[in-house]
Design a protein around this motif. Structure first.
Motif, PDB file in Angstrom:
ATOM      1  N   VAL A 516       0.779  -1.008   0.242  1.00 40.67           N
ATOM      2  CA  VAL A 516       0.268   0.016  -0.073  1.00 40.67           C
ATOM      3  C   VAL A 516       0.901   1.103  -0.113  1.00 40.67           C
ATOM      4  N   GLN A 517       0.565   2.270  -0.964  1.00 38.25           N
ATOM      5  CA  GLN A 517       1.356   3.454  -1.021  1.00 38.25           C
ATOM      6  C   GLN A 517       0.255   4.584  -1.270  1.00 38.25           C
ATOM      7  N   GLY A 518       0.117   5.029  -0.068  1.00 42.80           N
ATOM      8  CA  GLY A 518      -1.076   6.218  -0.022  1.00 42.80           C
ATOM      9  C   GLY A 518      -2.640   5.600  -0.118  1.00 42.80           C
ATOM     10  N   ASP A 519      -3.175   5.921  -1.230  1.00 43.65           N
ATOM     11  CA  ASP A 519      -4.568   5.273  -1.649  1.00 43.65           C
ATOM     12  C   ASP A 519      -4.435   4.663  -2.658  1.00 43.65           C
ATOM     13  N   GLN A 520      -3.008   3.815  -3.328  1.00 43.68           N
ATOM     14  CA  GLN A 520      -2.856   3.009  -4.086  1.00 43.68           C
ATOM     15  C   GLN A 520      -2.461   1.720  -3.623  1.00 43.68           C
ATOM     16  N   PHE A 521      -2.740   0.704  -4.419  1.00 37.97           N
ATOM     17  CA  PHE A 521      -1.784  -0.727  -3.939  1.00 37.97           C
ATOM     18  C   PHE A 521      -1.000  -1.059  -5.289  1.00 37.97           C
ATOM     19  N   VAL A 522       0.161  -0.973  -4.917  1.00 35.77           N
ATOM     20  CA  VAL A 522       1.152  -1.163  -5.937  1.00 35.77           C
ATOM     21  C   VAL A 522       1.857  -2.561  -6.134  1.00 35.77           C
ATOM     22  N   PHE A 523       1.907  -3.212  -7.327  1.00 39.33           N
ATOM     23  CA  PHE A 523       2.181  -4.173  -7.619  1.00 39.33           C
ATOM     24  C   PHE A 523       3.759  -4.134  -8.054  1.00 39.33           C
ATOM     25  N   ARG A 536      -0.761  -0.400 -10.546  1.00 33.26           N
ATOM     26  CA  ARG A 536      -1.212   0.253  -9.652  1.00 33.26           C
ATOM     27  C   ARG A 536      -2.558   0.107  -9.824  1.00 33.26           C
ATOM     28  N   MET A 537      -3.454   0.149  -8.448  1.00 37.30           N
ATOM     29  CA  MET A 537      -4.715  -0.117  -8.198  1.00 37.30           C
ATOM     30  C   MET A 537      -5.114   0.652  -7.293  1.00 37.30           C
ATOM     31  N   GLN A 538      -6.210   1.692  -7.716  1.00 35.92           N
ATOM     32  CA  GLN A 538      -6.695   2.504  -6.637  1.00 35.92           C
ATOM     33  C   GLN A 538      -7.530   1.964  -5.485  1.00 35.92           C
ATOM     34  N   LEU A 539      -7.173   2.388  -4.311  1.00 35.09           N
ATOM     35  CA  LEU A 539      -7.946   1.668  -3.272  1.00 35.09           C
ATOM     36  C   LEU A 539      -9.185   2.545  -2.931  1.00 35.09           C
ATOM     37  N   THR A 540     -10.377   1.849  -2.725  1.00 39.04           N
ATOM     38  CA  THR A 540     -11.588   2.078  -2.397  1.00 39.04           C
ATOM     39  C   THR A 540     -12.375   1.290  -1.389  1.00 39.04           C
ATOM     40  N   ALA A 541     -13.529   1.599  -0.958  1.00 40.80           N
ATOM     41  CA  ALA A 541     -14.109   0.839   0.096  1.00 40.80           C
ATOM     42  C   ALA A 541     -14.268  -0.678  -0.576  1.00 40.80           C
ATOM     43  N   ALA A 542     -14.370  -0.779  -1.871  1.00 40.06           N
ATOM     44  CA  ALA A 542     -14.541  -2.242  -2.503  1.00 40.06           C
ATOM     45  C   ALA A 542     -13.474  -2.762  -2.688  1.00 40.06           C
ATOM     46  N   ILE A 543     -12.227  -1.967  -2.859  1.00 34.26           N
ATOM     47  CA  ILE A 543     -11.019  -2.738  -3.286  1.00 34.26           C
ATOM     48  C   ILE A 543      -9.897  -2.418  -2.175  1.00 34.26           C
ATOM     49  N   VAL A 547      -7.872  -7.481  -1.624  1.00 34.53           N
ATOM     50  CA  VAL A 547      -8.354  -7.465  -2.969  1.00 34.53           C
ATOM     51  C   VAL A 547      -6.925  -7.664  -3.891  1.00 34.53           C
ATOM     52  N   GLY A 548      -5.962  -6.783  -3.473  1.00 30.59           N
ATOM     53  CA  GLY A 548      -4.696  -6.562  -4.141  1.00 30.59           C
ATOM     54  C   GLY A 548      -4.090  -8.040  -3.894  1.00 30.59           C
ATOM     55  N   TRP A 549      -4.081  -8.469  -2.925  1.00 32.36           N
ATOM     56  CA  TRP A 549      -3.474 -10.066  -2.505  1.00 32.36           C
ATOM     57  C   TRP A 549      -4.082 -10.836  -3.396  1.00 32.36           C
ATOM     58  N   ILE A 550      -5.162 -10.864  -3.574  1.00 35.21           N
ATOM     59  CA  ILE A 550      -6.231 -11.965  -4.569  1.00 35.21           C
ATOM     60  C   ILE A 550      -5.671 -11.459  -5.909  1.00 35.21           C
ATOM     61  N   VAL A 551      -5.343 -10.447  -6.384  1.00 36.40           N
ATOM     62  CA  VAL A 551      -5.106 -10.094  -7.770  1.00 36.40           C
ATOM     63  C   VAL A 551      -3.689 -10.825  -7.901  1.00 36.40           C
ATOM     64  N   THR A 552      -2.643 -10.763  -6.833  1.00 36.90           N
ATOM     65  CA  THR A 552      -1.380 -11.210  -7.078  1.00 36.90           C
ATOM     66  C   THR A 552      -1.393 -12.552  -7.118  1.00 36.90           C
ATOM     67  N   VAL A 553      -2.200 -13.268  -6.467  1.00 36.36           N
ATOM     68  CA  VAL A 553      -2.328 -14.847  -6.562  1.00 36.36           C
ATOM     69  C   VAL A 553      -2.932 -15.240  -7.715  1.00 36.36           C
ATOM     70  N   ALA A 554      -3.958 -14.392  -8.388  1.00 36.60           N
ATOM     71  CA  ALA A 554      -4.607 -14.657  -9.731  1.00 36.60           C
ATOM     72  C   ALA A 554      -3.360 -14.471 -10.794  1.00 36.60           C
ATOM     73  N   PRO A 577      -4.282  -6.274 -16.991  1.00 32.75           N
ATOM     74  CA  PRO A 577      -5.674  -6.861 -17.378  1.00 32.75           C
ATOM     75  C   PRO A 577      -6.266  -7.609 -16.322  1.00 32.75           C
ATOM     76  N   ILE A 578      -5.223  -8.479 -15.456  1.00 35.86           N
ATOM     77  CA  ILE A 578      -6.021  -9.249 -14.315  1.00 35.86           C
ATOM     78  C   ILE A 578      -6.621  -8.465 -13.176  1.00 35.86           C
ATOM     79  N   THR A 579      -5.928  -7.492 -13.181  1.00 38.39           N
ATOM     80  CA  THR A 579      -6.407  -6.296 -12.228  1.00 38.39           C
ATOM     81  C   THR A 579      -7.824  -5.835 -12.591  1.00 38.39           C
ATOM     82  N   GLU A 580      -7.961  -5.515 -14.050  1.00 32.97           N
ATOM     83  CA  GLU A 580      -9.238  -5.051 -14.378  1.00 32.97           C
ATOM     84  C   GLU A 580     -10.322  -6.031 -14.328  1.00 32.97           C
ATOM     85  N   ALA A 581      -9.753  -7.471 -14.820  1.00 34.70           N
ATOM     86  CA  ALA A 581     -10.608  -8.446 -14.797  1.00 34.70           C
ATOM     87  C   ALA A 581     -11.255  -8.916 -13.349  1.00 34.70           C
TER      88      ALA A 581
END
Length: 681
Positions: A516-523, A536-543, A547-554, A577-581
């Protein structure tokens, strides 16, 4: 250019290897024979390699057959793959007079093995073909059995070895014995021939556009540049324009820019150049009369005032006093040119093959043009794009970004006679030209000694045994003769992977991590040069970080599957593309989460993740994004991979077993990704 020679043998043709048999085939001495083969069509009861009538390696359909004098032939359970290079190794270990153990490997996997006594002799020279349709490369003979790492496929000519008694490589277009023993030239009979094979990109009514991520300004900024490529053109179609653009950079607003290509005239090709600029520009040509079907090289350099053109490394034209335009919205293409009045605004007018295309932000000298006709320039100062197009890696080798394929461009293989293959100037023969990348083996290699359970931090030995036990339903679908070997290979692959990935506390090469870096999850993707940002993935209430860990596993599961098929990739192309999917599909999110949190981690976990992507309808999108750079662009080279992925759960048995072996070699990476679970998830 990238090319290599091979012996081309059709049914009824054959190649006699020297005037004598280089090995003692009586059974009283050990020996080994290795070669690469590319079968074109199934041949029923045909022969690939033979000595006399009783010693032979052949095909029954696409299943290997093997016979020694005095024994009945054996037939493999698995088939060879058509139109794919595979490495065959025959290993014979003598156990006494006229007796021994024989093993036939394909890409390091045992397909045929047994023991035989009372063997008969054969002193007849070896013959390739006669009743097969295939190509052969690097046929080597050793007067001793191979072991350990020597069992692994090696694409290049074998290293000097006291036991190497003969090797017919064909890689330089010749038929001589290159082992140093001077056994005698191979004789090409009944029309058999040596051909030069060049992996390349096939462009027929198609085009290649560099990735927008590369932000290429060469040519478009009006400054110095150089561009060059190898090409092989078909005869012009009557339904197309006579002008065939090899390279173009045009402005989508002003239609200004530069085009270098060829023009069809009198059943041959002439050089053509077009420059559209505010100062006037113009069109130029040169009477080259290149016949279709041969390989040629074209290059252009611009030093700010003079455009210089080279054909096959020789200076053929200079255009002085030329001012190149600066383009506001450049469209940079290979195999076509931007035309606002054409359908789709692109004129697809090239019909042929392209290889080793490069672009520089500076003008090359004449000697540099010749040098980089046969050398990879991707690490040379000023080179901003280089596409070898000689293997599975289709992207820009300077940046790693894949190009966009317009109207379906496909990888292909061009065969020409050695006399028709144009060597770079100053090269006496094609032996000094770069060869293609070696084909990737279809299965993991056998290990000379069993691998012991390693010290590592991922799983206990009992957990490792449970992972291997999960494969038993798959083992049961295999031929009985293969089951025990599959079990041992699975164990060795898993243990080696655990030792490589779990032996240290730091992230291993190939791993994905995030923070986590600020309001983003950095891969991050960990490479041999250190970790690089992969997305990078923007962190929100739903993300959340969870979820970042799940994306890494995927992403890790997906990367393991790509590795199993031998497809290279860069981490930055996979995470996005996996983050988006994942974040767009709640069911997919939960499916991956269930696998990652499962108490039972087995070798099928990766396949379960891929099934989840398949069910969510995002599989094609991800393959398209990873291999071509566009979220909705699925090029033809993705189609076969997608069919193979679907076949993982549509078929069973040996096919799935080979893929599982590949996955197990990297399964520890998947376990590592799961072990990085953030606190609170």
């Amino acid at each position: 250019m990238y090319q290599y020679g091979a012996a081309d043998v059709r049914f009824g043709q054959y190649v006699s290897l020297g005037g004598q048999c280089p090995l003692d085939l009586s059974g009283s001495a050990s020996y080994a024979i290795g070669f690469w083969v590319r079968p074109r069509v199934p041949i029923y009861d045909g022969k690939l390699l033979a000595s006399g009538s009783a010693w032979y390696l052949g095909l029954h359909g696409l299943r290997l057959t093997f016979a020694l004098p005095g024994m009945s032939r054996q037939v493999s359970e698995l088939e060879l793959r058509p139109d794919v290079w595979q490495y065959v190794l025959i290993n014979f270990v003598s156990t006494g007079a006229s007796a021994g153990n024989y093993t036939v490997y394909v890409d390091g996997t045992v397909l045929i093995q047994g023991t035989q006594s009372n063997l008969g002799r054969s002193d007849t020279p070896f013959v390739l073909g006669m009743s097969s349709d295939a190509q052969f490369f690097n046929v080597a003979f050793w007067s001793a059995a191979r072991s350990g790492d020597q069992l692994k496929p090696v694409w290049d000519v074998p290293q000097p070895d006291p036991t190497l008694v003969a090797c017919y490589s064909f890689s330089d277009g010749g038929s001589a014995d290159v082992s140093g023993r001077n056994l005698g030239n191979a004789s090409l009979m009944n029309g058999a021939q040596v051909v030069m094979l060049a992996p390349s990109l096939r462009l027929v009514n198609a085009a290649v556009q560099p990735s927008p991520r590369d932000n290429l300004t060469a040519v478009a900024n009006g400054g110095h540049f150089s561009v060059q490529a190898w090409f092989n053109l078909d005869a012009s179609s009557p339904y197309q324009s006579d002008t065939h653009a090899l390279f173009s950079c045009m402005d989508s607003v002003s239609n200004q820019g530069f085009m270098l290509g060829l023009s069809w005239s009198n059943n041959a090709y002439d050089l053509t150049i077009e420059v559209r600029a505010p100062s006037g520009g113009g069109g130029w040509g040169r009477l080259s009369q290149l016949p279709p079907g041969g390989w040629h090289h074209l290059a252009a350099t611009y030093d700010g005032s003079t455009l210089t053109l080279y054909q096959d490394g020789e200076l053929v034209m200079t255009i002085p006093g030329l001012a190149m335009p600066t383009l506001e919205k450049p469209v940079w293409l290979f195999g076509s040119q931007f035309k606002s009045d054409s359908p789709g605004a692109i004129a697809y007018n090239f019909q042929g093959h392209v290889q080793a295309a490069g672009l520089w932000s500076r003008a090359l000298s004449a000697s540099e043009v010749q040098q980089y006709m046969s050398q990879d320039p991707s690490d040379v100062d000023g080179c901003v794009a280089y596409y070898a197009w000689n293997g599975l890696a289709l992207g820009n080798q300077v940046t790693g970004n894949p190009p966009l394929f317009q109207n379906t461009a496909t990888p292909a293989l061009v065969a020409t006679l050695p006399s028709d293959s144009t060597p770079p100037p100053g090269v006496a023969s094609s032996t000094q030209q770069l060869k293609s990348d070696p084909p990737l083996p279809s299965a993991q290699l056998s290990f000379a000694q069993p691998v012991s359970f390693p010290e590592q931090k991922l799983v206990t030995q009992d957990q490792a045994k449970s992972i291997l036990a999960s494969l038993e339903p798959l083992v049961a679908t295999l031929p009985e003769s293969m089951r025990e070997q599959f079990r041992s290979l699975s164990r060795d692959n898993l243990y080696q992977g655990l030792a490589r990935v779990g032996a240290s506390g730091s992230a291993p090469v190939g791993a994905f991590t995030g923070e986590v870096q600020g309001d983003q999850f950095v891969f991050f993707h960990h490479t041999a040069r250190g970790k690089v940002e992969a997305g990078r993935m923007q962190l929100t209430a739903a993300i959340s970080p969870c979820v970042g860990w799940i994306v890494t596993v995927a992403a890790t599961g997906f990367s393991m599957l790509l590795a199993a098929f031998g497809v290279g990739f860069a981490g930055a192309k996979l995470i996005s593309p996996i983050t988006e999917a994942v974040t767009e599909s709640t069911p997919l999110l939960y499916a991956v989460k269930d696998v990652a949190e499962s108490a039972t981690l087995d070798a099928d976990s990766i396949i379960r993740i891929i099934k989840a992507f398949y069910a969510a309808g995002t599989l094609g999108k991800i393959f398209g994004a990873v291999l071509t750079g566009g979220w909705f662009t699925v090029a033809a080279n993705c189609a076969l991979l997608m069919v193979q992925v679907a076949a993982l759960w549509a078929t069973g048995g040996a096919y799935v077993a080979i893929v599982i072996l590949q996955l197990l070699a990297n399964f520890a990476m998947f376990l590592y990704a799961i072990s990085q679970r953030p606190a609170g998830c």
